[in-house]
Write an enzyme that holds these catalytic residues in place. Sequence first.
Site, PDB file in Angstrom:
ATOM      1  N   ASP A 130       7.169 -25.984  21.650  1.00  0.00           N
ATOM      2  CA  ASP A 130       7.340 -27.326  21.110  1.00  0.00           C
ATOM      3  C   ASP A 130       8.763 -27.484  20.571  1.00  0.00           C
ATOM      4  O   ASP A 130       9.209 -26.693  19.745  1.00  0.00           O
ATOM      5  CB  ASP A 130       6.309 -27.575  20.007  1.00  0.00           C
ATOM      6  CG  ASP A 130       6.091 -29.058  19.781  1.00  0.00           C
ATOM      7  OD1 ASP A 130       6.434 -29.870  20.663  1.00  0.00           O
ATOM      8  OD2 ASP A 130       5.561 -29.414  18.707  1.00  0.00           O
ATOM      9  N   HIS A 137      13.273 -38.458  13.912  1.00  0.00           N
ATOM     10  CA  HIS A 137      12.202 -37.663  13.299  1.00  0.00           C
ATOM     11  C   HIS A 137      12.794 -36.551  12.428  1.00  0.00           C
ATOM     12  O   HIS A 137      12.353 -36.325  11.295  1.00  0.00           O
ATOM     13  CB  HIS A 137      11.317 -37.068  14.401  1.00  0.00           C
ATOM     14  CG  HIS A 137      10.309 -36.073  13.908  1.00  0.00           C
ATOM     15  ND1 HIS A 137       9.267 -36.425  13.076  1.00  0.00           N
ATOM     16  CD2 HIS A 137      10.173 -34.729  14.136  1.00  0.00           C
ATOM     17  CE1 HIS A 137       8.527 -35.336  12.808  1.00  0.00           C
ATOM     18  NE2 HIS A 137       9.062 -34.307  13.435  1.00  0.00           N
ATOM     19  N   GLU A 203       1.085 -36.217  15.786  1.00  0.00           N
ATOM     20  CA  GLU A 203       2.500 -36.284  16.154  1.00  0.00           C
ATOM     21  C   GLU A 203       2.585 -36.845  17.569  1.00  0.00           C
ATOM     22  O   GLU A 203       2.029 -36.261  18.508  1.00  0.00           O
ATOM     23  CB  GLU A 203       3.177 -34.911  16.077  1.00  0.00           C
ATOM     24  CG  GLU A 203       3.451 -34.467  14.646  1.00  0.00           C
ATOM     25  CD  GLU A 203       4.451 -33.303  14.542  1.00  0.00           C
ATOM     26  OE1 GLU A 203       4.621 -32.558  15.524  1.00  0.00           O
ATOM     27  OE2 GLU A 203       5.058 -33.149  13.458  1.00  0.00           O
ATOM     28  N   GLU A 205       4.002 -37.186  20.873  1.00  0.00           N
ATOM     29  CA  GLU A 205       4.908 -36.407  21.717  1.00  0.00           C
ATOM     30  C   GLU A 205       4.606 -36.659  23.182  1.00  0.00           C
ATOM     31  O   GLU A 205       3.556 -37.171  23.545  1.00  0.00           O
ATOM     32  CB  GLU A 205       4.746 -34.889  21.449  1.00  0.00           C
ATOM     33  CG  GLU A 205       4.971 -34.495  20.007  1.00  0.00           C
ATOM     34  CD  GLU A 205       5.279 -33.015  19.825  1.00  0.00           C
ATOM     35  OE1 GLU A 205       5.638 -32.342  20.817  1.00  0.00           O
ATOM     36  OE2 GLU A 205       5.158 -32.543  18.680  1.00  0.00           O
ATOM     37  N   ASP A 237       0.410 -33.489  18.964  1.00  0.00           N
ATOM     38  CA  ASP A 237       0.572 -32.202  18.289  1.00  0.00           C
ATOM     39  C   ASP A 237       0.029 -32.348  16.867  1.00  0.00           C
ATOM     40  O   ASP A 237       0.787 -32.417  15.898  1.00  0.00           O
ATOM     41  CB  ASP A 237       2.065 -31.843  18.286  1.00  0.00           C
ATOM     42  CG  ASP A 237       2.338 -30.522  17.610  1.00  0.00           C
ATOM     43  OD1 ASP A 237       1.481 -29.641  17.678  1.00  0.00           O
ATOM     44  OD2 ASP A 237       3.416 -30.391  17.010  1.00  0.00           O
ATOM     45  N   ARG A 241      -0.208 -31.079   7.367  1.00  0.00           N
ATOM     46  CA  ARG A 241       1.076 -31.007   6.645  1.00  0.00           C
ATOM     47  C   ARG A 241       1.027 -30.099   5.435  1.00  0.00           C
ATOM     48  O   ARG A 241       2.038 -29.474   5.078  1.00  0.00           O
ATOM     49  CB  ARG A 241       1.493 -32.413   6.198  1.00  0.00           C
ATOM     50  CG  ARG A 241       1.664 -33.408   7.326  1.00  0.00           C
ATOM     51  CD  ARG A 241       2.723 -32.964   8.304  1.00  0.00           C
ATOM     52  NE  ARG A 241       2.920 -33.936   9.373  1.00  0.00           N
ATOM     53  CZ  ARG A 241       3.663 -33.704  10.442  1.00  0.00           C
ATOM     54  NH1 ARG A 241       4.265 -32.541  10.602  1.00  0.00           N
ATOM     55  NH2 ARG A 241       3.794 -34.624  11.363  1.00  0.00           N
ATOM     56  N   GLN A 244       0.999 -26.451   6.712  1.00  0.00           N
ATOM     57  CA  GLN A 244       2.332 -26.185   7.262  1.00  0.00           C
ATOM     58  C   GLN A 244       3.376 -25.979   6.164  1.00  0.00           C
ATOM     59  O   GLN A 244       4.189 -25.045   6.220  1.00  0.00           O
ATOM     60  CB  GLN A 244       2.722 -27.356   8.164  1.00  0.00           C
ATOM     61  CG  GLN A 244       3.989 -27.157   8.970  1.00  0.00           C
ATOM     62  CD  GLN A 244       4.369 -28.408   9.779  1.00  0.00           C
ATOM     63  OE1 GLN A 244       3.560 -29.314   9.975  1.00  0.00           O
ATOM     64  NE2 GLN A 244       5.605 -28.459  10.243  1.00  0.00           N
ATOM     65  N   LYS A 257      -0.631 -25.997  12.848  1.00  0.00           N
ATOM     66  CA  LYS A 257      -0.574 -26.612  14.179  1.00  0.00           C
ATOM     67  C   LYS A 257      -1.625 -26.048  15.140  1.00  0.00           C
ATOM     68  O   LYS A 257      -2.050 -26.744  16.056  1.00  0.00           O
ATOM     69  CB  LYS A 257       0.792 -26.325  14.818  1.00  0.00           C
ATOM     70  CG  LYS A 257       1.998 -26.789  14.020  1.00  0.00           C
ATOM     71  CD  LYS A 257       2.304 -28.239  14.306  1.00  0.00           C
ATOM     72  CE  LYS A 257       3.674 -28.641  13.763  1.00  0.00           C
ATOM     73  NZ  LYS A 257       3.996 -30.023  14.116  1.00  0.00           N
ATOM     74  N   THR A 261      -4.260 -29.100  19.964  1.00  0.00           N
ATOM     75  CA  THR A 261      -3.179 -29.901  20.534  1.00  0.00           C
ATOM     76  C   THR A 261      -3.808 -30.634  21.720  1.00  0.00           C
ATOM     77  O   THR A 261      -4.445 -29.996  22.559  1.00  0.00           O
ATOM     78  CB  THR A 261      -2.033 -28.987  21.036  1.00  0.00           C
ATOM     79  OG1 THR A 261      -1.625 -28.141  19.960  1.00  0.00           O
ATOM     80  CG2 THR A 261      -0.846 -29.803  21.531  1.00  0.00           C
ATOM     81  N   GLU A 368       6.007 -39.615   8.408  1.00  0.00           N
ATOM     82  CA  GLU A 368       7.129 -40.552   8.341  1.00  0.00           C
ATOM     83  C   GLU A 368       6.659 -41.975   8.032  1.00  0.00           C
ATOM     84  O   GLU A 368       7.273 -42.675   7.231  1.00  0.00           O
ATOM     85  CB  GLU A 368       7.883 -40.571   9.675  1.00  0.00           C
ATOM     86  CG  GLU A 368       8.631 -39.300   9.992  1.00  0.00           C
ATOM     87  CD  GLU A 368       9.131 -39.317  11.432  1.00  0.00           C
ATOM     88  OE1 GLU A 368      10.167 -39.945  11.707  1.00  0.00           O
ATOM     89  OE2 GLU A 368       8.465 -38.708  12.298  1.00  0.00           O
TER      90      GLU A 368
END
Lengths: 420, 420
Positions: A130, A137, A203, A205, A237, A241, A244, A257, A261, A368
């Site tokens: 990844d 971002h 996420e 992606e 993904d 948080r 992580q 993570k 996925t 975000e």
Amino acid sequence: MALKSFIEVRPDSHFPIQNLPYGVFKPETVSSPRPGVAIGDFVLDLSEIASAGLFDGPILKSSDCFLQPNLNKFVALGKPAWKEARATLQKLLSATEPTLRDNANLRQKSLLPVDKVQFLVPVAIGDYTDFFSSMHHTKNCGIIFRGTQNPILQNWFHLPVAYHGRASSIVISGTDIIRPRGQGHPTGNSPPYFGPSLKLDFELEMATIVGPGNELGKPIDINEAADHIFGLVLMNDWSARDIQAWEYVPLGPFLGKSFGTTVSPWIVTLEALEPFAVDAPKQDPPPLPYLAEKVPRNYDVSLEVRIKPAEHTDSCVVTRSNLKHLYWTLTQQLAHHTINGCNLRPGDLLGTGTISGPEPESRGCLLELTWNGQEPLSLNGATRKFLEDGDEVIFSGSCKGNGYNIGFGTCSGKIVPSPP
Amino acid sequence: MALKSFIEVRPDSHFPIQNLPYGVFKPETVSSPRPGVAIGDFVLDLSEIASAGLFDGPILKSSDCFLQPNLNKFVALGKPAWKEARATLQKLLSATEPTLRDNANLRQKSLLPVDKVQFLVPVAIGDYTDFFSSMHHTKNCGIIFRGTQNPILQNWFHLPVAYHGRASSIVISGTDIIRPRGQGHPTGNSPPYFGPSLKLDFELEMATIVGPGNELGKPIDINEAADHIFGLVLMNDWSARDIQAWEYVPLGPFLGKSFGTTVSPWIVTLEALEPFAVDAPKQDPPPLPYLAEKVPRNYDVSLEVRIKPAEHTDSCVVTRSNLKHLYWTLTQQLAHHTINGCNLRPGDLLGTGTISGPEPESRGCLLELTWNGQEPLSLNGATRKFLEDGDEVIFSGSCKGNGYNIGFGTCSGKIVPSPP
């Protein structure tokens, strides 16, 4: 006039004859997986087409690549085989070609309504990498975690930063995502938090599906990198948080993570995306020679994320972004990945990283969009800092052509509660 | 009296009848890979033993697991099958059992001199994870990179820190390692360094080979984790320190590691290591409940690293360490890995991280041994800060039993120059 299929394709369909993305499906849960392409609301079973002897070009005539349970053998064949397959299929499905159109028996065996089949992850993924290639971002995350002073670290402008991801937990669109449990930051002198993640995020992606790989010790030249890309998928993904943030120093994301996925069922080929190529952003400082490409290109793919809370009938758009916002191109990612000699294998998956655009409403994840939970989102009356149990997250992506779309369909998943 | 084989086993051999580690080999380069066990200076070809109908226990009688090109199917069967295979093989190879001993034809087909065969990576590795479980290594790296103030980060004592590694570039002992090229830190306002790594290092590790895996979303209980471990190998996690130092923020090691990882050919089973289990170090703070095991255990495996410069006839010992120095146990690593629901698959590889002991002469990599190049090592007249082209690095590991050794053999690789 644009090429037309004998199969009716609605004007807003993602899957006209110009697209023909590849996937793997089972006609019924009991049957064996096989490759297919999407056309309108149908899947064309490529194992039937191959068995009928209709792949009659020089490369595919003698190949059993469409009699496999995944696309690895086909993607390993490289560009000449991909072009041959596309030419064969566009001809076979065109309005003016009788071979399949007028063969009721073969049509019945090979054309299946898309809502009657079950999709699988289309390739056996040996390794999943990844990247972290959207400047917007990267900058937003930097500001959230370290403040407005130098939010983007020095190395970021010199190389496409990436980490190795977990291949085993990659699932196909539609698979429920179980909220992970794990540790979070301790408060004061208490032990770390342990329990279901309190900051579950998506996420937005996309990801490259690698075609032919390279031998260990033999880097791929940046100007040949595109020949190693079979196509692209949508990818979510999912990220916890809180897990992580506590675990990631100094070796990077791990359990935050690796619980899941999600990829879309359809791989849109680079050839189908060709008309939507656009200039990549200018890079300053200029990249080192091994990352400097003759024609730096991105693709203009409009992306959208919707969330449907369990108690709602409708989903609500939370962001709109575009693949063209990437700072590091797909070919730069691939060339960088192999510059140390690392070998890629057919079917490897290279995620782009979260694709955020420059505007607040084009941010690619809740971290975000809600600024780490400080500015909750409103969803038709509900509010969200992070994902709640029952939330369904639906990605879609498409390119607007002249009278048609080249689309990726959707990539979705619903959050279900942690086990007790 | 200790069990004896009819095959002569030298007293210092790593492979007496008490060991019987599993590997995969080809009798000649043209033949197909097959599983085997080591006995003295021979490999016993398990495909021949299976074809002769000698695996006659209830589980293995009807299995084709030894007719596969790797050990995945066998390791997936779990502990009862492993016990059955070991009992069958120990009986078959024992001095008092005539079945194989007195069958010249079968002996000739199935017992091959170890120096006449070619070894392969014994399992198809779906995912490779690398932990960071030695406190001494963690502390030394912390001091080298961040100074003596808090060299070990806060999370380290609460969870076994790890990252996802690259599976494609795992190679078998004896494979040359091509010096990777890549970027290093810029000096002043210059662009980053680009070229062959100037700080190539080994990392002394061992790694778990996962047996039965777990379903996505179903964590493995810490007290059942040992049942998911088939055995251990030696592993060299080659590292380019300069590439790693520049790329690793904020997502962890990537190209600094993915150019090659070497594993030993033999997997020593947990059952063979059982007599060498020792108490694991006391953990303070106490681990969270999901990491608290009833009987925390390490294994007493003596490890040694030698380096042989190209121009030397003999190799030189550079460190002696022991698996028992790990702070986080193998079972804690496995339970932590799955607590978020992440699924392990049979054949997955879990590296321990560099195994450094408490003494300077037990440090597990050159970064620590030379203190990042500041204190070069002397090797019979040559000096080394990091590895040079032509250097061969040889790991060995063994447990001293009562009248026999349970050994891992060696895990070696030679550095060859970067391509031009």
